[in-house]
Design a protein around this motif. Structure first.
Motif, PDB file in Angstrom:
ATOM      1  N   ILE A 128       0.855  -1.188   0.000  1.00  0.00           N
ATOM      2  CA  ILE A 128       0.000   0.000   0.000  1.00  0.00           C
ATOM      3  C   ILE A 128       0.889   1.236   0.000  1.00  0.00           C
ATOM      4  O   ILE A 128       1.898   1.287   0.710  1.00  0.00           O
ATOM      5  N   ASP A 129       0.537   2.224  -0.804  1.00  0.00           N
ATOM      6  CA  ASP A 129       1.326   3.450  -0.868  1.00  0.00           C
ATOM      7  C   ASP A 129       0.790   4.453   0.143  1.00  0.00           C
ATOM      8  O   ASP A 129      -0.368   4.373   0.570  1.00  0.00           O
ATOM      9  N   PRO A 130       1.610   5.420   0.571  1.00  0.00           N
ATOM     10  CA  PRO A 130       1.192   6.354   1.634  1.00  0.00           C
ATOM     11  C   PRO A 130      -0.009   7.205   1.253  1.00  0.00           C
ATOM     12  O   PRO A 130      -0.801   7.569   2.111  1.00  0.00           O
ATOM     13  N   ARG A 131      -0.160   7.537  -0.027  1.00  0.00           N
ATOM     14  CA  ARG A 131      -1.313   8.337  -0.437  1.00  0.00           C
ATOM     15  C   ARG A 131      -2.620   7.572  -0.191  1.00  0.00           C
ATOM     16  O   ARG A 131      -3.629   8.159   0.204  1.00  0.00           O
ATOM     17  N   VAL A 180     -13.555  21.204   1.005  1.00  0.00           N
ATOM     18  CA  VAL A 180     -12.776  20.557   2.060  1.00  0.00           C
ATOM     19  C   VAL A 180     -11.331  20.398   1.596  1.00  0.00           C
ATOM     20  O   VAL A 180     -11.072  19.917   0.488  1.00  0.00           O
ATOM     21  N   LYS A 181     -10.397  20.801   2.438  1.00  0.00           N
ATOM     22  CA  LYS A 181      -8.981  20.654   2.110  1.00  0.00           C
ATOM     23  C   LYS A 181      -8.547  19.236   2.459  1.00  0.00           C
ATOM     24  O   LYS A 181      -8.527  18.859   3.630  1.00  0.00           O
ATOM     25  N   ARG A 182      -8.228  18.474   1.459  1.00  0.00           N
ATOM     26  CA  ARG A 182      -7.815  17.081   1.669  1.00  0.00           C
ATOM     27  C   ARG A 182      -6.337  16.932   1.348  1.00  0.00           C
ATOM     28  O   ARG A 182      -5.928  17.059   0.198  1.00  0.00           O
ATOM     29  N   LEU A 183      -5.547  16.655   2.372  1.00  0.00           N
ATOM     30  CA  LEU A 183      -4.121  16.412   2.175  1.00  0.00           C
ATOM     31  C   LEU A 183      -3.914  14.913   2.024  1.00  0.00           C
ATOM     32  O   LEU A 183      -4.347  14.134   2.871  1.00  0.00           O
ATOM     33  N   TYR A 184      -3.249  14.527   0.949  1.00  0.00           N
ATOM     34  CA  TYR A 184      -3.013  13.103   0.716  1.00  0.00           C
ATOM     35  C   TYR A 184      -1.610  12.706   1.149  1.00  0.00           C
ATOM     36  O   TYR A 184      -0.932  11.920   0.515  1.00  0.00           O
ATOM     37  N   VAL A 185      -1.180  13.295   2.264  1.00  0.00           N
ATOM     38  CA  VAL A 185       0.074  12.912   2.899  1.00  0.00           C
ATOM     39  C   VAL A 185      -0.295  12.370   4.261  1.00  0.00           C
ATOM     40  O   VAL A 185      -0.800  13.100   5.112  1.00  0.00           O
ATOM     41  N   ALA A 186      -0.105  11.087   4.447  1.00  0.00           N
ATOM     42  CA  ALA A 186      -0.532  10.451   5.691  1.00  0.00           C
ATOM     43  C   ALA A 186       0.253  11.004   6.867  1.00  0.00           C
ATOM     44  O   ALA A 186       1.480  11.008   6.873  1.00  0.00           O
ATOM     45  N   ASP A 187      -0.456  11.502   7.858  1.00  0.00           N
ATOM     46  CA  ASP A 187       0.178  11.998   9.073  1.00  0.00           C
ATOM     47  C   ASP A 187       0.049  10.934  10.147  1.00  0.00           C
ATOM     48  O   ASP A 187      -0.880  10.940  10.947  1.00  0.00           O
ATOM     49  N   PHE A 188       0.978   9.978  10.141  1.00  0.00           N
ATOM     50  CA  PHE A 188       0.928   8.881  11.094  1.00  0.00           C
ATOM     51  C   PHE A 188       1.768   9.170  12.335  1.00  0.00           C
ATOM     52  O   PHE A 188       2.013   8.300  13.140  1.00  0.00           O
ATOM     53  N   GLY A 189       2.216  10.392  12.466  1.00  0.00           N
ATOM     54  CA  GLY A 189       3.045  10.745  13.606  1.00  0.00           C
ATOM     55  C   GLY A 189       2.305  11.598  14.601  1.00  0.00           C
ATOM     56  O   GLY A 189       1.278  12.181  14.321  1.00  0.00           O
ATOM     57  N   MET A 219       5.891  17.635   2.111  1.00  0.00           N
ATOM     58  CA  MET A 219       4.870  17.188   1.166  1.00  0.00           C
ATOM     59  C   MET A 219       3.524  17.842   1.431  1.00  0.00           C
ATOM     60  O   MET A 219       2.731  18.063   0.506  1.00  0.00           O
ATOM     61  N   GLN A 220       3.247  18.201   2.670  1.00  0.00           N
ATOM     62  CA  GLN A 220       2.018  18.927   2.954  1.00  0.00           C
ATOM     63  C   GLN A 220       2.054  20.318   2.331  1.00  0.00           C
ATOM     64  O   GLN A 220       1.039  20.814   1.828  1.00  0.00           O
ATOM     65  N   VAL A 221       3.229  20.940   2.337  1.00  0.00           N
ATOM     66  CA  VAL A 221       3.381  22.232   1.660  1.00  0.00           C
ATOM     67  C   VAL A 221       3.174  22.072   0.156  1.00  0.00           C
ATOM     68  O   VAL A 221       2.513  22.886  -0.495  1.00  0.00           O
ATOM     69  N   VAL A 222       3.717  20.989  -0.401  1.00  0.00           N
ATOM     70  CA  VAL A 222       3.562  20.729  -1.834  1.00  0.00           C
ATOM     71  C   VAL A 222       2.086  20.525  -2.183  1.00  0.00           C
ATOM     72  O   VAL A 222       1.580  21.067  -3.181  1.00  0.00           O
ATOM     73  N   GLU A 223       1.374  19.745  -1.385  1.00  0.00           N
ATOM     74  CA  GLU A 223      -0.044  19.504  -1.648  1.00  0.00           C
ATOM     75  C   GLU A 223      -0.832  20.807  -1.629  1.00  0.00           C
ATOM     76  O   GLU A 223      -1.685  21.051  -2.484  1.00  0.00           O
ATOM     77  N   GLN A 224      -0.536  21.675  -0.657  1.00  0.00           N
ATOM     78  CA  GLN A 224      -1.230  22.961  -0.598  1.00  0.00           C
ATOM     79  C   GLN A 224      -0.872  23.833  -1.792  1.00  0.00           C
ATOM     80  O   GLN A 224      -1.717  24.555  -2.341  1.00  0.00           O
ATOM     81  N   GLY A 225       0.378  23.744  -2.217  1.00  0.00           N
ATOM     82  CA  GLY A 225       0.820  24.551  -3.348  1.00  0.00           C
ATOM     83  C   GLY A 225       0.183  24.169  -4.663  1.00  0.00           C
ATOM     84  O   GLY A 225       0.175  24.962  -5.615  1.00  0.00           O
ATOM     85  N   HIS A 270      -1.437  29.738  -4.581  1.00  0.00           N
ATOM     86  CA  HIS A 270      -0.933  28.823  -3.558  1.00  0.00           C
ATOM     87  C   HIS A 270       0.468  28.318  -3.922  1.00  0.00           C
ATOM     88  O   HIS A 270       1.335  28.167  -3.061  1.00  0.00           O
ATOM     89  N   CYS A 271       0.673  28.055  -5.208  1.00  0.00           N
ATOM     90  CA  CYS A 271       1.989  27.595  -5.663  1.00  0.00           C
ATOM     91  C   CYS A 271       3.052  28.660  -5.403  1.00  0.00           C
ATOM     92  O   CYS A 271       4.161  28.351  -4.964  1.00  0.00           O
ATOM     93  N   ARG A 272       2.707  29.922  -5.673  1.00  0.00           N
ATOM     94  CA  ARG A 272       3.666  31.016  -5.459  1.00  0.00           C
ATOM     95  C   ARG A 272       4.029  31.138  -3.979  1.00  0.00           C
ATOM     96  O   ARG A 272       5.218  31.251  -3.622  1.00  0.00           O
ATOM     97  N   VAL A 273       3.016  31.088  -3.119  1.00  0.00           N
ATOM     98  CA  VAL A 273       3.266  31.213  -1.684  1.00  0.00           C
ATOM     99  C   VAL A 273       4.109  30.037  -1.177  1.00  0.00           C
ATOM    100  O   VAL A 273       5.040  30.216  -0.386  1.00  0.00           O
ATOM    101  N   ALA A 274       3.778  28.823  -1.638  1.00  0.00           N
ATOM    102  CA  ALA A 274       4.536  27.648  -1.217  1.00  0.00           C
ATOM    103  C   ALA A 274       5.988  27.736  -1.674  1.00  0.00           C
ATOM    104  O   ALA A 274       6.918  27.395  -0.926  1.00  0.00           O
ATOM    105  N   TRP A 275       6.185  28.179  -2.910  1.00  0.00           N
ATOM    106  CA  TRP A 275       7.543  28.313  -3.455  1.00  0.00           C
ATOM    107  C   TRP A 275       8.351  29.316  -2.639  1.00  0.00           C
ATOM    108  O   TRP A 275       9.503  29.066  -2.282  1.00  0.00           O
ATOM    109  N   GLU A 276       7.747  30.453  -2.317  1.00  0.00           N
ATOM    110  CA  GLU A 276       8.452  31.475  -1.536  1.00  0.00           C
ATOM    111  C   GLU A 276       8.769  30.963  -0.134  1.00  0.00           C
ATOM    112  O   GLU A 276       9.838  31.251   0.414  1.00  0.00           O
ATOM    113  N   ALA A 277       7.840  30.184   0.438  1.00  0.00           N
ATOM    114  CA  ALA A 277       8.077  29.637   1.770  1.00  0.00           C
ATOM    115  C   ALA A 277       9.239  28.649   1.762  1.00  0.00           C
ATOM    116  O   ALA A 277      10.090  28.662   2.657  1.00  0.00           O
ATOM    117  N   LEU A 278       9.276  27.787   0.745  1.00  0.00           N
ATOM    118  CA  LEU A 278      10.378  26.827   0.647  1.00  0.00           C
ATOM    119  C   LEU A 278      11.707  27.540   0.410  1.00  0.00           C
ATOM    120  O   LEU A 278      12.742  27.160   0.980  1.00  0.00           O
TER     121      LEU A 278
END
Length: 699
Positions: A289-292, A642-651, A672-678, A684-692
């Motif tokens: 099974i993949d994390p997504r 609804v904002k759905r992040l497909y990065v499993a937060d198992f921590g 990866m959560q930043v990437v998903e939002q971007g 959103h992509c611009r803001v994520a890029w500047e944040a990274l």
């Protein structure tokens, strides 16, 4: 019938078996009093061991079973119907029996009368029941020796009249060898009878959700339940299984498969795979099974379909898949497996492995094909899930079995009318009997076998089961695995499948992203002036809105609302609908609570089947002056906002500063959560890029 499960698909709360009993949740649906032990408390009954120290992605399944058979003993064995003058006497008897054989016991669960400490029942089990989570230790030498083996031996006690106690359920078989010396030193045998019965209790602690599943030992079943067989044979009604043994992989397949898994893990550390090895080390089954998919399950885990088409149709590739339904009404992959056999033990291993990867959260509804071994395993691993059969495959099996009627359009129309057209159970059963008599199928084995299981597939019985559109799901050719339709065929080899697997997933994810983008930007064209349509156009994703729009449009064919019964806050109405030249009556229950919350249930079961209200309820809501669909009927699973992040937060957010593997996983997950939002929009992509960029400059 109006039940909360109809209105809240995510609600998996359980009701008390007796209103006078105080109930909290554990394995037995009873009040739980766990006996104070020297050892760690058991996990919920998943049949697993979790070890978070092993960071290798390979999750290896071992066999832990003792096949020596029952052991003779002189003391009388427990049996249903035995009675005792007190609970202490019953406990003392079972403890003495255990001591003589060489095992220890403990109180698995007990229940009391509400607002009272009076004990009403209890389950006493072998001390090896369940499995333990192995906690982190400074050195392996300090770890306690593993004693839990998932043993099922137990007795259940119940208080009857005159303060007497009775054994009403017994399991005698153990799956481990006895150790008299160790058992005699255990807590249950060292304490006195009275202290044993009044031992301190505490509520069981659930395992932390942040425990990363890395190494799992799943113990195979000691015995196959009645009605299943480890060497299964075919039976009527689509009860399929492989009767002969065959190698799981072709020559060289294991190396290719392992390379494939390791290659994926280089870019996806949370990718998991599990291998079930036989005693001689050969590969028996494999699951991955993949994390997504694990993350998607948190959004769409209410309804899961288990597809075994490749096995039942003897494909070259013994592939099975877990499939969910996303917010666009499309299929999503929630895990894959290769199975060598279709036996109870195999399905038990697979379902436990899958449930473990989902952190022990079972689906609300689990849909499969018809198979006795599978049904037994579902009951064992998902005891609280609604197990249902795929209606599409049931109808396919019917047409395949009646060779003389396969080309009969008259039979096809009659079957569809009986299955889809009946609103009440009595109506369905009468129409079914008339149909089989008319077409000479009274003694047809497959037809009779399917009718016996009618409560698992006929829509008229499923109105209290949430299906999220699975009842009318577009399966296409039932002879092909529907999520892999066009990608996996009868002669697809393992190499061909694995080489195209990542490309297949990428296309699925791209399609979902495009649908998300369309839903966020698309302004649908309205077909009516009804406020419900304009309300849902702003809420639902495009595909779900189109389906809902059909219901709003169909309101024009409904008329003649009549109140036929009223009982306080609940009223019963009849809504008429014109179907061609015929007019049908649909009963709708309308109820208002003290908080002015509206609850509705239609005899057509539209909300349970589709996840949005039917035309009959919508008309009644409008008739009673509601200008908007009540919020409880707008499910989050269909919303486009609804904002759905497909990065499993198992921590849990806690990172071991001495463990570089945890550094990597924690940072990768957050990035990866930043990437998903971007990916949501250009802004959103611009803001994520500047944040990274800012983060890189800072470090």
């Amino acid at each position: 019938m109006i039940g909360d499960s109809v209105y809240s698909p995510s609600d998996q709360s359980l009701s008390s078996p007796n209103p006078n009993l105080c109930i909290t949740m554990e394995e037995e649906q009873m009040v739980v009093e766990q006996e104070e032990e020297e050892e760690e408390l058991p996990l919920p009954d998943l049949g697993i061991d979790l070890d978070e120290d092993d960071c290798d992605g390979l999750l290896q399944i071992e066999t832990g079973i003792d096949d020596d058979g029952p052991i003779a003993h002189s003391a009388p064995a427990p049996a249903p119907g035995m009675e005792f003058d007190s609970y202490d006497d019953a406990y003392s008897y079972y403890n003495s029996y255990a001591r003589e054989l060489g095992f220890a016991i403990r109180i698995k669960s007990s229940w009391t009368k509400r607002n009272s400490k009076e004990k009403r029942g209890a389950v006493l089990c072998c001390n090896c029941e369940g499995f333990k989570m192995v906690k982190e230790a400074n050195t392996t030498s300090t770890r306690r020796k593993e004693t839990r083996t998932g043993c099922q031996a137990m007795i259940r006690l119940k208080l009857i009249e005159f303060d007497r106690w009775k054994i009403d359920q017994v399991k005698l078989d153990h799956n481990h060898s006895f150790d008299p010396e160790r058992a005699h030193n255990s807590k249950s045998h060292k304490t006195t009878k009275s202290s044993s019965a009044s031992a301190n209790t505490k509520q069981p602690q659930q395992p932390p959700l942040h425990v990363q599943v890395r190494t799992i030992n799943l113990y195979r079943a000691l015995a196959v339940p009645h009605g299943t067989s480890s060497s299964s044979t075919s039976s009527p009604g689509g009860d399929h299984s492989l009767s002969s043994s065959r190698p799981l992989l072709p020559p060289g397949g294991f190396s290719f498969l392992q390379d494939f898994f390791l290659r994926i893990q280089l870019t996806s550390p949370n990718f998991l795979y599990l291998m079930d090895l036989s005693d001689d080390g050969s590969l028996r089954n494999v699951f991955w099974i993949d994390p997504r998919a694990r993350a998607a399950y948190s959004h769409f885990g209410d309804v899961v379909l288990f597809d075994t088409t490749c096995l039942s149709n003897s494909y070259q590739l013994p592939l099975v898949s877990f499939v969910g339904i996303d917010h666009h009404g499309d299929s999503i992959l929630l895990g894959c497996a290769l199975l060598a056999h279709q036996t109870f033990e195999t399905y038990l291993w697979l379902f436990r492995a899958w449930l473990t990867c989902m952190l022990g959260r079972p689906p609300q509804t689990f849909i499969t094909q018809q198979c006795k071994a599978m049904r037994a395993a579902v009951s064992e691993v998902f005891p609280r899930a609604h197990h249902r059969l795929s209606l599409t495959h049931v109808l396919h099996n019917i047409f395949q079995s009646v060779v003389q009627l396969q080309d009969s359009e008259l039979f096809r129309m009659a079957l569809n009318r009986v299955v889809y057209g009946c609103l009440k159970v009595e109506e369905f059963e009468t129409a079914w009997e008339e149909m089989i008599i008319r077409f000479g199928l009274t003694n047809h084995e497959t037809i009779n076998h399917l009718f016996q299981d009618r409560e698992l597939w006929a829509p008229v019985y499923l109105k209290d089961t949430f299906l999220a559109g699975a009842l009318t799901f577009r399966l296409g050719d039932v002879a092909a695995p529907f999520i892999f339709s066009g990608y996996v065929h009868e002669h697809t080899s393992l190499r061909e499948f694995l080489e195209g697997y990542q490309s297949f997933l990428d296309k699925k994810y791209t399609r979902q992203a495009l649908c998300d983008s369309e839903s966020s930007k698309f302004i649908p064209e309205l077909k009516t002036t009804h406020p419900y349509e304009s309300q849902m156009a702003k809420v639902f994703t495009v595909e779900i809105f189109r389906r809902f729009q059909d219901e709003v449009s169909a309101m024009t064919s409904c008329f003649g609302i009549t109140q036929v019964h009223s009982n306080g806050s609940a009223s019963s109405y009849v809504v008429k609908e014109r179907e061609g030249e015929k007019v049908r009556d649909f009963e709708v229950i309308y109820e208002t609570s003290a908080e002015a919350q509206v609850r509705c249930f239609c005899v057509c079961g539209g909300f349970s089947f589709n996840g949005y209200q039917c035309r009959h309820v919508l008309l009644l809501l409008s008739h009673n002056g509601l200008q908007e669909v009540p919020p409880q009927y707008i499910l989050q699973r269909w919303r486009k906002d609804v904002k759905r992040l497909y990065v499993a937060d198992f921590g849990s957010g806690c990172v071991d500063i001495m463990n570089q593997d945890q550094w990597y996983e924690h940072l990768h997950r957050r990035a990866m959560q930043v990437v998903e939002q971007g990916m949501r929009s250009k802004e959103h992509c611009r803001v994520a890029w500047e944040a990274l960029q800012s983060c890189l400059e800072s470090i």
